[in-house]
Design a protein around this motif. Structure first.
Motif, PDB file in Angstrom:
ATOM      1  N   ALA A 214       0.969 -14.067 -59.801  1.00 56.42           N
ATOM      2  CA  ALA A 214      -0.541 -13.410 -58.493  1.00 56.42           C
ATOM      3  C   ALA A 214       0.646 -12.548 -57.505  1.00 56.42           C
ATOM      4  CB  ALA A 214      -1.333 -14.447 -57.894  1.00 56.42           C
ATOM      5  N   THR A 215      -0.136 -11.934 -56.387  1.00 56.10           N
ATOM      6  CA  THR A 215       0.446 -11.350 -55.943  1.00 56.10           C
ATOM      7  C   THR A 215      -1.079 -11.803 -54.386  1.00 56.10           C
ATOM      8  OG1 THR A 215      -0.876  -9.270 -55.999  1.00 56.10           O
ATOM      9  CG2 THR A 215       1.481  -9.667 -56.942  1.00 56.10           C
ATOM     10  N   ALA A 216      -0.809 -11.103 -53.136  1.00 57.33           N
ATOM     11  CA  ALA A 216      -1.525 -11.381 -52.215  1.00 57.33           C
ATOM     12  C   ALA A 216      -1.232 -10.480 -51.067  1.00 57.33           C
ATOM     13  CB  ALA A 216      -1.175 -12.867 -51.588  1.00 57.33           C
ATOM     14  N   PRO A 217      -2.461  -9.192 -50.449  1.00 60.71           N
ATOM     15  CA  PRO A 217      -1.872  -8.886 -49.354  1.00 60.71           C
ATOM     16  C   PRO A 217      -1.648  -9.310 -47.834  1.00 60.71           C
ATOM     17  CG  PRO A 217      -4.306  -8.847 -49.961  1.00 60.71           C
ATOM     18  CD  PRO A 217      -3.168  -9.445 -50.770  1.00 60.71           C
ATOM     19  N   ASP A 218      -2.199 -10.931 -48.176  1.00 58.87           N
ATOM     20  CA  ASP A 218      -2.619 -11.174 -46.433  1.00 58.87           C
ATOM     21  C   ASP A 218      -2.395 -12.852 -46.381  1.00 58.87           C
ATOM     22  OD1 ASP A 218      -5.199 -12.798 -46.681  1.00 58.87           O
ATOM     23  OD2 ASP A 218      -5.804  -9.932 -47.027  1.00 58.87           O
ATOM     24  N   ALA A 219      -2.233 -13.557 -45.093  1.00 59.36           N
ATOM     25  CA  ALA A 219      -1.512 -14.236 -45.312  1.00 59.36           C
ATOM     26  C   ALA A 219      -3.269 -14.979 -45.797  1.00 59.36           C
ATOM     27  CB  ALA A 219      -1.475 -15.671 -44.234  1.00 59.36           C
ATOM     28  N   THR A 220      -4.781 -15.152 -45.493  1.00 57.52           N
ATOM     29  CA  THR A 220      -5.630 -15.793 -45.871  1.00 57.52           C
ATOM     30  C   THR A 220      -5.379 -15.982 -47.400  1.00 57.52           C
ATOM     31  OG1 THR A 220      -6.876 -15.740 -44.459  1.00 57.52           O
ATOM     32  CG2 THR A 220      -8.044 -16.407 -45.794  1.00 57.52           C
ATOM     33  N   ALA A 221      -5.296 -14.555 -48.218  1.00 52.14           N
ATOM     34  CA  ALA A 221      -5.621 -14.214 -49.649  1.00 52.14           C
ATOM     35  C   ALA A 221      -4.351 -15.446 -50.483  1.00 52.14           C
ATOM     36  CB  ALA A 221      -6.047 -13.435 -50.519  1.00 52.14           C
ATOM     37  N   ALA A 222      -3.374 -15.384 -49.825  1.00 51.12           N
ATOM     38  CA  ALA A 222      -1.935 -16.230 -50.237  1.00 51.12           C
ATOM     39  C   ALA A 222      -2.196 -17.450 -50.204  1.00 51.12           C
ATOM     40  CB  ALA A 222      -0.388 -15.505 -49.162  1.00 51.12           C
ATOM     41  N   VAL A 223      -2.988 -18.114 -48.514  1.00 44.51           N
ATOM     42  CA  VAL A 223      -3.060 -19.546 -49.108  1.00 44.51           C
ATOM     43  C   VAL A 223      -3.941 -20.122 -50.284  1.00 44.51           C
ATOM     44  CG1 VAL A 223      -3.823 -21.806 -48.148  1.00 44.51           C
ATOM     45  CG2 VAL A 223      -2.280 -19.814 -46.932  1.00 44.51           C
TER      46      VAL A 223
ATOM     47  N   ILE B 129      10.429 -19.202 -64.284  1.00 42.96           N
ATOM     48  CA  ILE B 129      10.028 -19.794 -62.822  1.00 42.96           C
ATOM     49  C   ILE B 129       9.016 -18.967 -62.168  1.00 42.96           C
ATOM     50  CG2 ILE B 129      10.903 -19.289 -60.473  1.00 42.96           C
ATOM     51  CD1 ILE B 129      13.638 -20.138 -61.266  1.00 42.96           C
ATOM     52  N   SER B 130       8.060 -19.734 -62.112  1.00 43.91           N
ATOM     53  CA  SER B 130       7.072 -18.601 -61.486  1.00 43.91           C
ATOM     54  C   SER B 130       6.807 -18.551 -60.383  1.00 43.91           C
ATOM     55  CB  SER B 130       5.561 -19.891 -61.870  1.00 43.91           C
ATOM     56  OG  SER B 130       5.320 -20.490 -61.136  1.00 43.91           O
ATOM     57  N   VAL B 131       6.233 -17.063 -59.956  1.00 39.53           N
ATOM     58  CA  VAL B 131       6.348 -17.103 -58.832  1.00 39.53           C
ATOM     59  C   VAL B 131       4.726 -16.028 -58.225  1.00 39.53           C
ATOM     60  CG1 VAL B 131       9.137 -16.738 -58.509  1.00 39.53           C
ATOM     61  CG2 VAL B 131       7.061 -14.484 -59.741  1.00 39.53           C
ATOM     62  N   MET B 132       4.526 -16.166 -57.156  1.00 40.01           N
ATOM     63  CA  MET B 132       3.911 -15.019 -56.309  1.00 40.01           C
ATOM     64  C   MET B 132       3.961 -14.195 -54.851  1.00 40.01           C
ATOM     65  SD  MET B 132       0.676 -16.766 -54.871  1.00 40.01           S
ATOM     66  CE  MET B 132      -0.487 -15.565 -53.488  1.00 40.01           C
ATOM     67  N   VAL B 133       3.922 -13.491 -55.082  1.00 40.83           N
ATOM     68  CA  VAL B 133       4.304 -12.181 -54.278  1.00 40.83           C
ATOM     69  C   VAL B 133       3.232 -11.858 -52.860  1.00 40.83           C
ATOM     70  CG1 VAL B 133       5.827  -9.831 -53.663  1.00 40.83           C
ATOM     71  CG2 VAL B 133       5.559 -11.219 -55.654  1.00 40.83           C
ATOM     72  N   VAL B 134       3.524 -12.180 -51.866  1.00 38.10           N
ATOM     73  CA  VAL B 134       3.051 -11.925 -50.133  1.00 38.10           C
ATOM     74  C   VAL B 134       2.647 -10.432 -49.352  1.00 38.10           C
ATOM     75  CG1 VAL B 134       1.199 -12.862 -48.894  1.00 38.10           C
ATOM     76  CG2 VAL B 134       1.931 -14.091 -50.589  1.00 38.10           C
ATOM     77  N   ASP B 135       2.508  -9.596 -49.623  1.00 41.90           N
ATOM     78  CA  ASP B 135       2.902  -8.814 -48.522  1.00 41.90           C
ATOM     79  C   ASP B 135       1.805  -7.319 -48.810  1.00 41.90           C
ATOM     80  OD1 ASP B 135       4.348  -5.997 -47.954  1.00 41.90           O
ATOM     81  OD2 ASP B 135       5.966  -7.431 -48.167  1.00 41.90           O
ATOM     82  N   ASP B 136       1.985  -7.167 -47.053  1.00 39.86           N
ATOM     83  CA  ASP B 136       0.362  -6.244 -47.067  1.00 39.86           C
ATOM     84  C   ASP B 136       0.701  -5.204 -47.459  1.00 39.86           C
ATOM     85  OD1 ASP B 136       2.787  -5.799 -44.974  1.00 39.86           O
ATOM     86  OD2 ASP B 136       1.325  -5.762 -43.366  1.00 39.86           O
ATOM     87  N   HIS B 137       1.753  -4.278 -47.554  1.00 39.14           N
ATOM     88  CA  HIS B 137       1.889  -2.861 -48.061  1.00 39.14           C
ATOM     89  C   HIS B 137       1.881  -3.016 -49.726  1.00 39.14           C
ATOM     90  CE1 HIS B 137       3.193  -1.137 -44.421  1.00 39.14           C
ATOM     91  NE2 HIS B 137       4.040  -2.879 -44.579  1.00 39.14           N
ATOM     92  N   PRO B 138       0.920  -2.206 -50.493  1.00 31.21           N
ATOM     93  CA  PRO B 138       0.894  -2.288 -51.866  1.00 31.21           C
ATOM     94  C   PRO B 138       1.880  -1.955 -52.404  1.00 31.21           C
ATOM     95  CG  PRO B 138      -0.434  -1.258 -50.888  1.00 31.21           C
ATOM     96  CD  PRO B 138      -0.413  -1.850 -49.864  1.00 31.21           C
ATOM     97  N   ILE B 139       2.575  -1.000 -52.321  1.00 30.21           N
ATOM     98  CA  ILE B 139       3.828  -0.119 -53.454  1.00 30.21           C
ATOM     99  C   ILE B 139       4.703  -1.351 -53.187  1.00 30.21           C
ATOM    100  CG2 ILE B 139       5.580   1.237 -53.034  1.00 30.21           C
ATOM    101  CD1 ILE B 139       3.073   3.485 -51.608  1.00 30.21           C
ATOM    102  N   TRP B 140       5.358  -1.711 -52.089  1.00 36.45           N
ATOM    103  CA  TRP B 140       6.371  -2.321 -51.770  1.00 36.45           C
ATOM    104  C   TRP B 140       6.136  -4.540 -52.517  1.00 36.45           C
ATOM    105  CZ3 TRP B 140      11.395  -3.051 -49.945  1.00 36.45           C
ATOM    106  CH2 TRP B 140      11.542  -4.418 -49.930  1.00 36.45           C
TER     107      TRP B 140
END
Length: 220
Positions: free
Chosen positions: A38-47, A10-21
């Motif tokens: 992938a991971t993303a730090p904000d909504a714009t990058a997430a999309v 299962i492929s996943v992507m994690v979006v959160d603005d706290h880098p440690i979390w």
């Protein structure tokens, strides 16, 4: 050579603005057999990143800098019908939960969940099940029931194929049986089910079957 089982992961992507979390969740999922695309730090990058990597599941925080996680959820679920969004948020406020679900989220988990609860939630989300922190599912279903009973609500228009799938759901067929009956892929049937759930503002197959039966779609 690549991992022969990679296609089944299962492929996943994690979006959160706290880098440690964010990095911690990504690590936990990777260690439990998920393909962290992938991971993303904000909504714009997430999309933008989700559109590029097309994960099965996006783990989305609601409280992000700039554009909200709700807006990102709406855009991802609209543009990527094969991708499901599971909210992972510090907030358990009812208004936040309902807003996320109305934006297209498949489930809502609070950050106090254990790693095992998170792992199970991601797996179930990928399979098409609605997943909620205990106590929140009843809230969501109650809200949809209230909306369905509200006078003057416009009836959403379903496509011919969505209606065909809905009729067979009402007859109790599984997604795989529906796929065989309609000569479609299992994934296509799941996509039609998810699209119909969103249009009818329902949240699981039980509610969907009840709707179909109440509208006589099980009689044909």
């Amino acid at each position: 050579m690549g991992d022969p089982g990679a296609e089944d992961m299962i492929s996943v992507m994690v979006v959160d603005d706290h880098p440690i979390w964010r990095d911690g969740v990504a690590r936990d999922l990777g260690e439990n057999g998920f393909d962290v695309r992938a991971t993303a730090p904000d909504a714009t990058a997430a999309v933008r990143i989700a559109t590029a990597v097309r994960p099965d599941v996006v783990l989305m925080d609601m409280n992000l800098a700039g554009t909200s996680g709700v807006d990102a959820t709406r855009e991802i679920t609209t543009n990527l019908p094969d991708t499901r969004v599971l909210v992972l948020s510090a907030s358990g406020e009812h208004s936040d939960v309902l807003e996320a679900v109305k934006a297209g989220a498949s489930g809502y988990l609070v950050k106090s969940a254990s790693v095992q609860e998170l792992v199970e939630a991601v797996r179930r989300t990928a399979e098409g099940d609605p997943v909620f922190t205990p106590g929140l599912a009843g809230l969501v279903l109650g809200e949809y029931r209230r909306m369905a009973e509200a006078p003057g609500e416009a009836v959403p228009r379903l496509s011919e194929r969505e209606t065909d799938v809905l009729r067979l759901v009402a007859k109790g067929l599984t997604a795989r049986q529906i796929a065989e009956r309609l000569v479609l892929s299992h994934r296509t049937v799941e996509n039609h089910v998810q699209s119909t759930l969103r249009k009818l503002q329902l949240h699981n197959r039980v509610e969907l079957a009840r709707y179909a039966i109440e509208h006589g779609l099980d009689k044909d």
